[in-house]
Design a protein around this motif. Structure first.
Motif, PDB file in Angstrom:
ATOM      1  N   GLY A  88       0.808  -1.224   0.000  1.00  0.00           N
ATOM      2  CA  GLY A  88       0.000   0.000   0.000  1.00  0.00           C
ATOM      3  C   GLY A  88       0.835   1.265   0.000  1.00  0.00           C
ATOM      4  O   GLY A  88       0.308   2.369   0.101  1.00  0.00           O
ATOM      5  N   THR A  89       2.179   1.100  -0.094  1.00  0.00           N
ATOM      6  CA  THR A  89       3.073   2.261  -0.213  1.00  0.00           C
ATOM      7  C   THR A  89       3.575   2.431  -1.646  1.00  0.00           C
ATOM      8  O   THR A  89       4.477   3.225  -1.894  1.00  0.00           O
ATOM      9  CB  THR A  89       4.287   2.139   0.740  1.00  0.00           C
ATOM     10  OG1 THR A  89       5.146   1.091   0.282  1.00  0.00           O
ATOM     11  CG2 THR A  89       3.843   1.862   2.171  1.00  0.00           C
ATOM     12  N   LEU A  90       2.982   1.664  -2.565  1.00  0.00           N
ATOM     13  CA  LEU A  90       3.407   1.724  -3.977  1.00  0.00           C
ATOM     14  C   LEU A  90       2.826   2.971  -4.644  1.00  0.00           C
ATOM     15  O   LEU A  90       1.651   3.004  -5.027  1.00  0.00           O
ATOM     16  CB  LEU A  90       2.936   0.455  -4.704  1.00  0.00           C
ATOM     17  CG  LEU A  90       3.238   0.353  -6.196  1.00  0.00           C
ATOM     18  CD1 LEU A  90       4.743   0.395  -6.468  1.00  0.00           C
ATOM     19  CD2 LEU A  90       2.634  -0.932  -6.773  1.00  0.00           C
ATOM     20  N   GLU A  91       3.646   3.998  -4.781  1.00  0.00           N
ATOM     21  CA  GLU A  91       3.193   5.257  -5.389  1.00  0.00           C
ATOM     22  C   GLU A  91       2.979   5.057  -6.897  1.00  0.00           C
ATOM     23  O   GLU A  91       3.690   4.266  -7.531  1.00  0.00           O
ATOM     24  CB  GLU A  91       4.236   6.359  -5.158  1.00  0.00           C
ATOM     25  CG  GLU A  91       4.372   6.792  -3.704  1.00  0.00           C
ATOM     26  CD  GLU A  91       3.220   7.674  -3.222  1.00  0.00           C
ATOM     27  OE1 GLU A  91       2.443   8.178  -4.067  1.00  0.00           O
ATOM     28  OE2 GLU A  91       3.091   7.835  -1.987  1.00  0.00           O
ATOM     29  N   HIS A 129      -9.450  -3.700  -5.412  1.00  0.00           N
ATOM     30  CA  HIS A 129      -9.293  -3.946  -6.845  1.00  0.00           C
ATOM     31  C   HIS A 129      -8.020  -3.265  -7.364  1.00  0.00           C
ATOM     32  O   HIS A 129      -7.184  -3.885  -8.023  1.00  0.00           O
ATOM     33  CB  HIS A 129     -10.539  -3.452  -7.592  1.00  0.00           C
ATOM     34  CG  HIS A 129     -10.356  -3.378  -9.074  1.00  0.00           C
ATOM     35  ND1 HIS A 129     -10.440  -4.488  -9.887  1.00  0.00           N
ATOM     36  CD2 HIS A 129     -10.064  -2.331  -9.883  1.00  0.00           C
ATOM     37  CE1 HIS A 129     -10.209  -4.123 -11.140  1.00  0.00           C
ATOM     38  NE2 HIS A 129      -9.981  -2.832 -11.173  1.00  0.00           N
ATOM     39  N   TYR A 130      -7.861  -1.979  -7.054  1.00  0.00           N
ATOM     40  CA  TYR A 130      -6.684  -1.230  -7.519  1.00  0.00           C
ATOM     41  C   TYR A 130      -5.418  -1.657  -6.797  1.00  0.00           C
ATOM     42  O   TYR A 130      -4.320  -1.675  -7.368  1.00  0.00           O
ATOM     43  CB  TYR A 130      -6.925   0.285  -7.368  1.00  0.00           C
ATOM     44  CG  TYR A 130      -7.944   0.752  -8.375  1.00  0.00           C
ATOM     45  CD1 TYR A 130      -7.558   1.009  -9.686  1.00  0.00           C
ATOM     46  CD2 TYR A 130      -9.291   0.887  -8.030  1.00  0.00           C
ATOM     47  CE1 TYR A 130      -8.485   1.398 -10.627  1.00  0.00           C
ATOM     48  CE2 TYR A 130     -10.229   1.276  -8.968  1.00  0.00           C
ATOM     49  CZ  TYR A 130      -9.821   1.532 -10.267  1.00  0.00           C
ATOM     50  OH  TYR A 130     -10.745   1.904 -11.200  1.00  0.00           O
ATOM     51  N   TYR A 131      -5.571  -2.024  -5.530  1.00  0.00           N
ATOM     52  CA  TYR A 131      -4.430  -2.447  -4.702  1.00  0.00           C
ATOM     53  C   TYR A 131      -3.820  -3.740  -5.254  1.00  0.00           C
ATOM     54  O   TYR A 131      -2.605  -3.822  -5.464  1.00  0.00           O
ATOM     55  CB  TYR A 131      -4.964  -2.609  -3.279  1.00  0.00           C
ATOM     56  CG  TYR A 131      -4.064  -3.217  -2.237  1.00  0.00           C
ATOM     57  CD1 TYR A 131      -3.028  -2.491  -1.646  1.00  0.00           C
ATOM     58  CD2 TYR A 131      -4.315  -4.512  -1.770  1.00  0.00           C
ATOM     59  CE1 TYR A 131      -2.253  -3.053  -0.641  1.00  0.00           C
ATOM     60  CE2 TYR A 131      -3.548  -5.073  -0.766  1.00  0.00           C
ATOM     61  CZ  TYR A 131      -2.513  -4.330  -0.202  1.00  0.00           C
ATOM     62  OH  TYR A 131      -1.757  -4.894   0.794  1.00  0.00           O
ATOM     63  N   PHE A 162       2.674  -7.672   4.976  1.00  0.00           N
ATOM     64  CA  PHE A 162       2.817  -7.982   3.551  1.00  0.00           C
ATOM     65  C   PHE A 162       1.958  -9.193   3.214  1.00  0.00           C
ATOM     66  O   PHE A 162       1.567  -9.969   4.074  1.00  0.00           O
ATOM     67  CB  PHE A 162       4.287  -8.184   3.157  1.00  0.00           C
ATOM     68  CG  PHE A 162       4.939  -9.433   3.686  1.00  0.00           C
ATOM     69  CD1 PHE A 162       5.214  -9.586   5.029  1.00  0.00           C
ATOM     70  CD2 PHE A 162       5.291 -10.466   2.822  1.00  0.00           C
ATOM     71  CE1 PHE A 162       5.828 -10.742   5.528  1.00  0.00           C
ATOM     72  CE2 PHE A 162       5.909 -11.619   3.297  1.00  0.00           C
ATOM     73  CZ  PHE A 162       6.177 -11.747   4.655  1.00  0.00           C
ATOM     74  N   ASP A 163       1.638  -9.310   1.913  1.00  0.00           N
ATOM     75  CA  ASP A 163       0.623 -10.243   1.405  1.00  0.00           C
ATOM     76  C   ASP A 163       1.237 -11.254   0.437  1.00  0.00           C
ATOM     77  O   ASP A 163       1.064 -11.139  -0.787  1.00  0.00           O
ATOM     78  CB  ASP A 163      -0.462  -9.467   0.620  1.00  0.00           C
ATOM     79  CG  ASP A 163      -1.265  -8.495   1.457  1.00  0.00           C
ATOM     80  OD1 ASP A 163      -1.245  -8.608   2.693  1.00  0.00           O
ATOM     81  OD2 ASP A 163      -1.935  -7.622   0.855  1.00  0.00           O
ATOM     82  N   PRO A 164       1.934 -12.291   0.923  1.00  0.00           N
ATOM     83  CA  PRO A 164       2.599 -13.216  -0.006  1.00  0.00           C
ATOM     84  C   PRO A 164       1.663 -13.841  -1.037  1.00  0.00           C
ATOM     85  O   PRO A 164       2.063 -14.051  -2.188  1.00  0.00           O
ATOM     86  CB  PRO A 164       3.169 -14.305   0.916  1.00  0.00           C
ATOM     87  CG  PRO A 164       3.248 -13.687   2.260  1.00  0.00           C
ATOM     88  CD  PRO A 164       2.170 -12.662   2.333  1.00  0.00           C
ATOM     89  N   ASP A 189      -2.095   2.937   7.041  1.00  0.00           N
ATOM     90  CA  ASP A 189      -2.722   1.826   6.303  1.00  0.00           C
ATOM     91  C   ASP A 189      -2.108   1.621   4.915  1.00  0.00           C
ATOM     92  O   ASP A 189      -1.252   0.767   4.743  1.00  0.00           O
ATOM     93  CB  ASP A 189      -4.238   2.009   6.233  1.00  0.00           C
ATOM     94  CG  ASP A 189      -5.003   0.691   6.065  1.00  0.00           C
ATOM     95  OD1 ASP A 189      -4.367  -0.379   6.088  1.00  0.00           O
ATOM     96  OD2 ASP A 189      -6.244   0.732   5.916  1.00  0.00           O
ATOM     97  N   ASP A 190      -2.570   2.390   3.933  1.00  0.00           N
ATOM     98  CA  ASP A 190      -2.083   2.282   2.547  1.00  0.00           C
ATOM     99  C   ASP A 190      -1.832   3.694   2.016  1.00  0.00           C
ATOM    100  O   ASP A 190      -2.586   4.198   1.179  1.00  0.00           O
ATOM    101  CB  ASP A 190      -3.127   1.563   1.681  1.00  0.00           C
ATOM    102  CG  ASP A 190      -3.439   0.173   2.196  1.00  0.00           C
ATOM    103  OD1 ASP A 190      -2.617  -0.728   1.987  1.00  0.00           O
ATOM    104  OD2 ASP A 190      -4.487   0.007   2.837  1.00  0.00           O
ATOM    105  N   PRO A 191      -0.756   4.331   2.490  1.00  0.00           N
ATOM    106  CA  PRO A 191      -0.603   5.772   2.252  1.00  0.00           C
ATOM    107  C   PRO A 191      -0.526   6.173   0.785  1.00  0.00           C
ATOM    108  O   PRO A 191      -1.000   7.252   0.421  1.00  0.00           O
ATOM    109  CB  PRO A 191       0.690   6.129   2.998  1.00  0.00           C
ATOM    110  CG  PRO A 191       1.390   4.831   3.260  1.00  0.00           C
ATOM    111  CD  PRO A 191       0.322   3.791   3.341  1.00  0.00           C
TER     112      PRO A 191
END
Ligand code: HPA
Ligand code: ZN
Length: 335
Positions: free
Chosen positions: A21-24, A66-68, A104-106, A286-288
């Motif tokens: 969630g930090t992926l700009e 969905h976007y995440y 993180f979400d393996p 959370d997901d900045p």
């Protein structure tokens, strides 16, 4: 307000942060090009700017997810995960974060053919660098995805147990994320029981889009010691009392809760209710990259909205540090 200087200087712990969630959007586009990952043929994906613009109009948790999940498909190599996490740690240092417990979400990566070991190696490299160069301590919390078939989550647990990562310091704990309402905590009791045998820390997202009963069931059926979000606790006075009595930490993310329409306005965040009930909670982002605010900005928005006292902040920060999953020596250093 006059407390902004104090808030900026506060030693912060971040306890609810998804590294994906930090992926700009800019990094998303550059990694897509580098890895030849095709983005959807949709005007939303015309540019980082159009994508960021869409992020301002999430309608609910599933719309965001969905976007995440789509966004993280650009993460392929070990170096990609290191780049992602290192970029976040630099921002965290800027915000005076001293200790970060990072989800993180393996399964979101293994489903695309990226191995668990690739993900963990990249994250571990960034952690080492953050500790050496930024003096931030980092711990990772591995999460299962509640919307996927249970055998797939069991397979992830097999891998994590096989590697010994819950007992060798690679990971500090185990959590659960994704779409909440259709997947109540009871479904995951057996998986949590398996993981609990390692003695690791246990947490789960609960009471984000679902009612307070999901928080109670998570505590009773999964044996978690912490609740991520816990927003819905505010509607249940008996639950608030027992959370306070048991010193159960809620990792509240008020900016996220507004962004995903779980509350209509920032003023509706249960900050005052938690303070009044003596419930321990931390303030998190959370997901900045998706919600548009890193933790310092969230702290400032809490202050602008609720006008807390120095004593309130001292109590919030002290509770968050004391309930952190780091050593007592590290807690003393931070406070
Ligand atoms: N809720 C559930 N799953 C998530 C979240 C969240 O806030 N962020 C990333 N995965
Ligand atoms: Zn979350």
């Amino acid at each position: 307000s006059s407390l902004h200087d104090l808030i900026e200087a506060l030693p912060k712990v971040e306890q609810h942060l998804h590294i994906e969630g930090t992926l700009e959007p800019e990094l998303l586009f550059s990694l897509a090009a580098k890895n030849s990952v095709a983005l959807p043929d949709d005007p939303v994906y015309a540019s980082p700017e159009t994508l960021r613009d869409r992020y301002q109009r999430f309608t609910c948790l599933d719309d965001f997810l969905h976007y995440y999940y789509l966004g993280m498909s650009v993460l392929v190599t070990e170096a990609d995960f290191e780049t992602l996490a290192w970029a976040y740690f630099q921002k965290a240092a800027r915000d005076k974060v001293r200790h970060a417990e990072v989800f993180f979400d393996p399964q979101a990566h293994t489903a695309r053919g990226v191995s668990y070991d690739t993900v963990v190696a990249g994250l571990a490299a960034a952690k080492k660098r953050a500790q050496a160069e930024l003096a931030i301590t980092v711990e990772y919390i591995v999460c299962i995805l509640r919307h996927l078939p249970l055998p797939e989550s069991d397979a992830l647990v097999d891998t994590v147990l096989d590697r010994g990562h819950l007992t060798d310091g690679t990971l500090v704990g185990f959590g659960m994320v994704s779409s909440e309402k259709p997947f109540p905590p009871e479904l995951f009791a057996d998986i949590y029981a398996r993981v609990a045998r390692t003695g690791t820390h246990l947490t789960t997202h609960a009471g984000e889009e679902a009612p307070a009963s999901f928080i109670t069931a998570s505590l009773e059926r999964l044996g978690v010691e912490r609740i991520d979000h816990g927003l819905a606790a505010a509607e249940d006075p008996a639950l608030l009392a027992s959370l306070a009595r048991n010193r159960t930490l809620l990792t509240l993310c008020p900016w996220s809760n507004v962004a995903l329409k779980n509350i209509p306005r920032f003023e509706d965040a249960p900050i005052r209710a938690f303070l009044d009930a003596g419930v321990r909670f931390s303030v998190n982002s959370d997901d900045p990259a998706y919600f548009g605010a890193y933790v310092q900005e969230v702290y400032c928005r809490v202050q602008d909205t609720f006008g807390l006292s120095v004593a309130d902040w001292d109590w919030i920060v002290r509770g968050a540090v004391e309930e952190s999953w780091c050593s007592d020596e590290r807690k003393a250093e931070i406070l």
